[in-house]
Design a protein around this motif. Structure first.
Motif, PDB file in Angstrom:
ATOM      1  N   UNK A   1       0.859  -1.204   0.000  1.00 33.53           N
ATOM      2  CA  UNK A   1       0.000   0.000   0.000  1.00 33.53           C
ATOM      3  C   UNK A   1       0.883   1.239   0.000  1.00 33.53           C
ATOM      4  N   UNK A   2       0.307   2.350  -0.403  1.00 33.54           N
ATOM      5  CA  UNK A   2       1.078   3.593  -0.500  1.00 33.54           C
ATOM      6  C   UNK A   2       0.715   4.511   0.660  1.00 33.54           C
ATOM      7  N   UNK A   3       1.719   5.081   1.321  1.00 40.74           N
ATOM      8  CA  UNK A   3       1.380   5.999   2.427  1.00 40.74           C
ATOM      9  C   UNK A   3       0.783   7.302   1.909  1.00 40.74           C
ATOM     10  N   UNK A   4      -0.035   7.938   2.728  1.00 44.15           N
ATOM     11  CA  UNK A   4      -0.539   9.269   2.378  1.00 44.15           C
ATOM     12  C   UNK A   4       0.557  10.289   2.648  1.00 44.15           C
ATOM     13  N   UNK A   5       1.222  10.148   3.807  1.00 40.63           N
ATOM     14  CA  UNK A   5       2.393  10.982   4.089  1.00 40.63           C
ATOM     15  C   UNK A   5       3.284  10.268   5.098  1.00 40.63           C
ATOM     16  N   UNK A   6       4.497  10.785   5.254  1.00 37.92           N
ATOM     17  CA  UNK A   6       5.449  10.175   6.171  1.00 37.92           C
ATOM     18  C   UNK A   6       6.543   9.450   5.422  1.00 37.92           C
ATOM     19  N   UNK A   7       7.510   8.957   6.195  1.00 38.91           N
ATOM     20  CA  UNK A   7       8.663   8.304   5.569  1.00 38.91           C
ATOM     21  C   UNK A   7       8.836   6.921   6.181  1.00 38.91           C
ATOM     22  N   UNK A   8       8.903   5.911   5.322  1.00 39.45           N
ATOM     23  CA  UNK A   8       9.067   4.542   5.801  1.00 39.45           C
ATOM     24  C   UNK A   8      10.241   3.915   5.081  1.00 39.45           C
ATOM     25  N   UNK A   9      11.214   3.395   5.850  1.00 38.91           N
ATOM     26  CA  UNK A   9      12.307   2.698   5.175  1.00 38.91           C
ATOM     27  C   UNK A   9      12.557   1.342   5.795  1.00 38.91           C
ATOM     28  N   UNK A  10      13.004   0.431   4.945  1.00 34.87           N
ATOM     29  CA  UNK A  10      13.320  -0.933   5.361  1.00 34.87           C
ATOM     30  C   UNK A  10      14.743  -1.217   4.910  1.00 34.87           C
ATOM     31  N   UNK A  11      15.580  -1.634   5.858  1.00 39.52           N
ATOM     32  CA  UNK A  11      17.003  -1.858   5.596  1.00 39.52           C
ATOM     33  C   UNK A  11      17.604  -0.654   4.855  1.00 39.52           C
ATOM     34  N   UNK A  12      17.201   0.510   5.272  1.00 40.88           N
ATOM     35  CA  UNK A  12      17.741   1.746   4.717  1.00 40.88           C
ATOM     36  C   UNK A  12      17.145   2.162   3.383  1.00 40.88           C
TER      37      UNK A  12
END
Ligand code: ATP
Ligand code: MG
Length: 319
Positions: free
Chosen positions: A61-72
């Motif tokens: 899914x796509x976020x509306x806002x914010x920052x999400x990272x996995x393993x950088x």
């Protein structure tokens, strides 16, 4: 000296994540970090926003806002690379009815292009050796979930996401899934688990985030959460004389009547237990037995989500 990069410490970084579905605010400005090798449990009632959050981290899914990272890696930009490093057991997992356990794992390993998948090792890890020739449709709920976990591991992922792996299972089947999850942890996998069973979170998780109506209302190790939010002892006096309730009340405590002539009292200190027992004895009153225990995660959860729980069941917050 070993230099820890951000990637080595943080497997998942979520900063100010928000997700809206039209007018519905399903995830409301949440931030958290998952460290390498830990079991991180997202604990929350129905509709709290667990699946939404997990599936954003999984790049689905796509976020509306914010920052999400996995393993950088940014989950909105590096989808291909990320999916190769993760394993996913979706909520309400299902598979082909007439295909056996072994064939199913083999099929998914081909589908995900994992030529080196250790099929026997996965069958063993999921404790499915006796069932490898059984067709999917004949498996119990717990066996299906264990097969789902084996499938999530075909690409030997660093991070495994399990969305409510034990919902609807009987207590024994649930325990058997927990054994498999503990096996994953031993192998050094980072596990992101969503659940609405506090017992499960308390038993398995290094870190628990309690999510309610799209917001994280508490986060920490199970012990920290209990210490911070339920710093008392629960004293139960069983089969008490009628006058015990009044005696305890007069001492300034707030006893609560329970069934079978039991009363329950919350006290701050073990000395209070002794004081109560002495006062009852001095007054010539009696009780049959007693039980003193520290509160568990369930009490913390109910305290923190109590008011929100009913609205959650009705489904999210419209804003
Ligand atoms: N694709 C979607 N479109 C619209 N609303 C959605 C969508 N997915 C989820 N929702 C709503 O967003 C809220 C959060 O749902 P989500 O599935 O993330 O919760 P959950 O914590 O996983 O719940 P459950 O324990 O029932 O699985 C709910 O009110 C749900 O109805
Ligand atoms: Mg869900």
């Amino acid at each position: 000296m070993q230099i820890l990069t951000k990637e080595a410490e943080h497997v998942i970084d979520v900063e100010k994540l928000t997700k809206r579905y039209g007018d519905l605010l399903a995830v409301n400005d949440i931030s958290f970090t998952v460290r390498k090798g830990e079991v991180f449990a997202f604990l929350g009632p129905n509709g709290a926003g667990k699946t939404t959050t997990v599936e954003i981290i999984e790049t689905i899914r796509t976020p509306t806002s914010g920052k999400v990272s996995l393993l950088g890696m940014d989950v909105t930009k590096k989808k291909r690379k990320i999916v190769r490093r993760i394993g996913v057991l979706p909520q309400e997992f299902s598979s082909f009815d007439r295909i056996t356990v072994r064939e199913t794992i083999q099929y998914y390993s081909r589908l995900f292009n994992c030529r080196n998948a250790d099929i026997d090792g996965l069958i063993e890890l999921a404790n499915l050796k006796d069932k490898s020739k059984e067709q999917f449709k004949n498996l119990s709920g717990g066996l299906k979930q264990r097969l789902g976990i084996a499938i999530a591991l075909v690409n030997n992922p660093d991070v495994v996401f399990l969305d409510e792996p034990t919902t609807g299972l009987d207590p024994r089947a649930r325990r058997e899934v927990w054994d498999v999850l503990l096996g994953l942890k031993k192998k050094g996998k980072t596990v992101f688990l969503t659940t609405h069973y506090m017992e499960e979170a308390e038993l398995l998780a290094d870190t628990v985030a309690i999510i309610s109506r799209g917001s994280i209302v508490a986060m920490g190790s199970p012990e920290e959460l209990i210490e911070r939010n339920a710093n008392y002892l629960a004293l139960t006096l069983q089969s008490v004389d009628e006058k015990v309730f009044e005696i305890v009340q007069k001492m300034g405590f707030e006893p609560v009547k329970a069934n079978h002539n039991n009363i329950k009292v919350r006290v701050q200190h073990p000395d209070d237990v002794q004081k109560i027992l002495n006062t009852i004895k001095d007054a010539g009153a009696s009780f049959l037995s007693l039980d003193v225990r520290k509160p568990n995660l369930e009490e913390v959860f109910l305290k923190l989500t109590g008011a929100a729980l009913r609205e959650d069941l009705a489904g999210g917050v419209a804003q």
